[in-house]
Design a protein around this motif. Structure first.
Motif, mmCIF file in Angstrom:
data_model
loop_
_atom_site.group_PDB
_atom_site.id
_atom_site.type_symbol
_atom_site.label_atom_id
_atom_site.label_comp_id
_atom_site.label_asym_id
_atom_site.label_seq_id
_atom_site.Cartn_x
_atom_site.Cartn_y
_atom_site.Cartn_z
ATOM 1 N N TYR A 79 0.709 -0.512 -0.141
ATOM 2 C CA TYR A 79 0.104 0.051 -0.436
ATOM 3 C C TYR A 79 0.648 1.324 0.258
ATOM 4 C CZ TYR A 79 -3.367 3.795 1.224
ATOM 5 O OH TYR A 79 -4.265 4.801 2.002
ATOM 6 N N ASN A 80 2.124 1.184 0.932
ATOM 7 C CA ASN A 80 2.998 2.673 1.096
ATOM 8 C C ASN A 80 3.524 2.805 -1.085
ATOM 9 O OD1 ASN A 80 2.088 3.215 3.701
ATOM 10 N ND2 ASN A 80 3.832 2.118 4.145
ATOM 11 N N ARG A 81 3.172 1.633 -0.935
ATOM 12 C CA ARG A 81 4.217 1.646 -2.948
ATOM 13 C C ARG A 81 3.486 2.302 -3.808
ATOM 14 N NH1 ARG A 81 7.194 -1.736 -2.334
ATOM 15 N NH2 ARG A 81 5.905 -3.811 -2.190
ATOM 16 N N PHE A 82 2.335 1.344 -3.701
ATOM 17 C CA PHE A 82 1.281 2.341 -3.961
ATOM 18 C C PHE A 82 0.931 3.677 -3.687
ATOM 19 C CE2 PHE A 82 -3.361 3.491 -4.749
ATOM 20 C CZ PHE A 82 -3.382 3.525 -6.277
ATOM 21 N N LYS A 83 1.047 4.187 -2.602
ATOM 22 C CA LYS A 83 0.309 6.126 -2.191
ATOM 23 C C LYS A 83 1.673 6.714 -2.950
ATOM 24 C CE LYS A 83 0.141 6.082 2.217
ATOM 25 N NZ LYS A 83 -0.196 6.352 3.029
ATOM 26 N N ALA A 84 2.823 5.937 -2.579
ATOM 27 C CA ALA A 84 4.025 6.800 -3.361
ATOM 28 C C ALA A 84 4.065 6.764 -4.740
ATOM 29 C CB ALA A 84 5.830 5.681 -3.148
ATOM 30 N N PHE A 85 3.733 5.843 -5.158
ATOM 31 C CA PHE A 85 3.053 5.928 -6.995
ATOM 32 C C PHE A 85 2.213 6.369 -6.939
ATOM 33 C CE2 PHE A 85 0.867 4.481 -10.622
ATOM 34 C CZ PHE A 85 1.750 4.852 -11.592
ATOM 35 N N VAL A 86 1.456 6.687 -6.501
ATOM 36 C CA VAL A 86 0.477 7.751 -7.193
ATOM 37 C C VAL A 86 0.736 9.578 -6.879
ATOM 38 C CG1 VAL A 86 -2.429 9.090 -6.133
ATOM 39 C CG2 VAL A 86 -1.913 6.213 -6.276
ATOM 40 N N LYS A 87 1.502 9.703 -5.995
ATOM 41 C CA LYS A 87 2.071 10.972 -5.279
ATOM 42 C C LYS A 87 2.945 11.640 -6.762
ATOM 43 C CE LYS A 87 2.388 12.045 -1.437
ATOM 44 N NZ LYS A 87 2.912 12.101 0.508
ATOM 45 N N ASP A 88 3.873 10.221 -6.801
ATOM 46 C CA ASP A 88 4.826 10.774 -7.569
ATOM 47 C C ASP A 88 3.642 10.509 -9.208
ATOM 48 O OD1 ASP A 88 6.900 10.722 -6.986
ATOM 49 O OD2 ASP A 88 7.192 8.483 -7.342
ATOM 50 N N LEU A 89 2.577 10.274 -9.956
ATOM 51 C CA LEU A 89 1.953 10.368 -10.586
ATOM 52 C C LEU A 89 1.461 11.688 -10.814
ATOM 53 C CD1 LEU A 89 1.116 8.897 -13.185
ATOM 54 C CD2 LEU A 89 -0.554 7.755 -12.123
ATOM 55 N N GLU A 90 1.078 12.029 -9.559
ATOM 56 C CA GLU A 90 -0.156 13.594 -9.386
ATOM 57 C C GLU A 90 1.319 14.157 -10.201
ATOM 58 O OE1 GLU A 90 -0.660 13.530 -5.127
ATOM 59 O OE2 GLU A 90 -3.410 11.741 -5.927
ATOM 60 N N VAL A 91 1.835 14.170 -9.253
ATOM 61 C CA VAL A 91 3.356 15.006 -9.815
ATOM 62 C C VAL A 91 3.649 15.506 -10.885
ATOM 63 C CG1 VAL A 91 6.277 16.155 -9.657
ATOM 64 C CG2 VAL A 91 4.629 15.626 -7.652
ATOM 65 N N MET A 92 3.941 14.203 -12.080
ATOM 66 C CA MET A 92 3.330 13.912 -13.238
ATOM 67 C C MET A 92 3.082 14.296 -13.720
ATOM 68 S SD MET A 92 5.506 10.294 -13.761
ATOM 69 C CE MET A 92 4.904 9.328 -13.078
ATOM 70 N N LEU A 93 1.015 14.780 -14.050
ATOM 71 C CA LEU A 93 -0.232 14.962 -14.054
ATOM 72 C C LEU A 93 -0.007 16.693 -14.240
ATOM 73 C CD1 LEU A 93 -2.662 14.541 -14.741
ATOM 74 C CD2 LEU A 93 -3.741 14.615 -12.804
ATOM 75 N N GLN A 94 0.510 17.154 -12.909
ATOM 76 C CA GLN A 94 0.496 18.746 -12.821
ATOM 77 C C GLN A 94 1.540 19.398 -14.085
ATOM 78 O OE1 GLN A 94 2.031 18.979 -8.819
ATOM 79 N NE2 GLN A 94 0.364 18.763 -7.437
ATOM 80 N N ASN A 95 2.344 18.631 -14.297
ATOM 81 C CA ASN A 95 3.212 19.107 -14.756
ATOM 82 C C ASN A 95 3.110 18.856 -16.386
ATOM 83 O OD1 ASN A 95 5.938 19.650 -13.704
ATOM 84 N ND2 ASN A 95 6.512 17.329 -13.276
ATOM 85 N N VAL A 96 2.281 17.619 -17.181
ATOM 86 C CA VAL A 96 1.669 17.955 -17.725
ATOM 87 C C VAL A 96 0.802 18.844 -17.638
ATOM 88 C CG1 VAL A 96 -0.321 16.617 -19.361
ATOM 89 C CG2 VAL A 96 1.127 15.474 -18.404
ATOM 90 N N ILE A 97 -0.610 19.245 -16.821
ATOM 91 C CA ILE A 97 -1.022 20.613 -16.909
ATOM 92 C C ILE A 97 -0.425 21.740 -17.638
ATOM 93 C CG2 ILE A 97 -2.876 21.764 -15.607
ATOM 94 C CD1 ILE A 97 -3.997 19.116 -14.432
ATOM 95 N N LYS A 98 0.825 21.881 -16.467
ATOM 96 C CA LYS A 98 0.886 23.025 -17.140
ATOM 97 C C LYS A 98 1.657 23.341 -17.906
ATOM 98 C CE LYS A 98 5.321 25.439 -15.308
ATOM 99 N NZ LYS A 98 6.662 25.421 -14.217
ATOM 100 N N LYS A 99 1.859 21.925 -18.754
ATOM 101 C CA LYS A 99 2.572 21.978 -20.247
ATOM 102 C C LYS A 99 1.128 22.367 -20.920
ATOM 103 C CE LYS A 99 5.498 19.554 -23.203
ATOM 104 N NZ LYS A 99 6.683 18.594 -23.466
ATOM 105 N N ALA A 100 0.493 21.934 -20.652
ATOM 106 C CA ALA A 100 -0.368 22.227 -21.619
ATOM 107 C C ALA A 100 -1.114 23.816 -21.819
ATOM 108 C CB ALA A 100 -2.136 21.123 -21.463
ATOM 109 N N PHE A 101 -1.140 24.672 -20.443
ATOM 110 C CA PHE A 101 -1.350 25.620 -20.247
ATOM 111 C C PHE A 101 -0.916 26.987 -20.882
ATOM 112 C CE2 PHE A 101 -4.958 24.655 -16.307
ATOM 113 C CZ PHE A 101 -5.463 25.583 -17.448
#
Length: 105
Positions: A79-101
């Protein structure tokens, strides 16, 4: 047991946010992006993120133990590995959104 259920609710919330489905169980359509350059790149990046999340989710589904078994001590690490993965994914998603704008400006 209650904590385990809470963990599973967190996973369900992540699924709703990162791997939403339509009424037929198929992946939900991506939003339409403007015709400016980079729109295809943004959509492609979102598909990669979705695919990565679905692979991580599949690994949780394939765990060799019952996730509701509170005696299964491996759950905490998984579960902790999953949570860490989701945190990393959220950072990547923020970068995609920033790039889109940035590409829309």
């Amino acid at each position: 047991f209650m904590q385990r259920c809470s963990d599973l609710l967190d996973i369900c919330a992540s699924v709703q946010q990162l791997a939403s489905r339509n009424g037929e169980g198929e992946p939900a359509a991506l939003p339409e992006f403007g015709a400016k350059g980079g729109a295809g790149e943004v959509a492609s990046s979102l598909l990669v993120l979705r695919s990565s999340f679905e692979k991580q989710l599949a690994s949780l589904r394939a765990l060799p133990y019952d996730i509701l078994d509170v005696k299964a001590s491996g759950w905490h690490d998984d579960y902790n590995r999953f949570k860490a993965f989701v945190k990393d994914l959220e950072v990547m998603l923020q970068n995609v959104i920033k790039k889109a704008f940035e590409s829309a400006a």
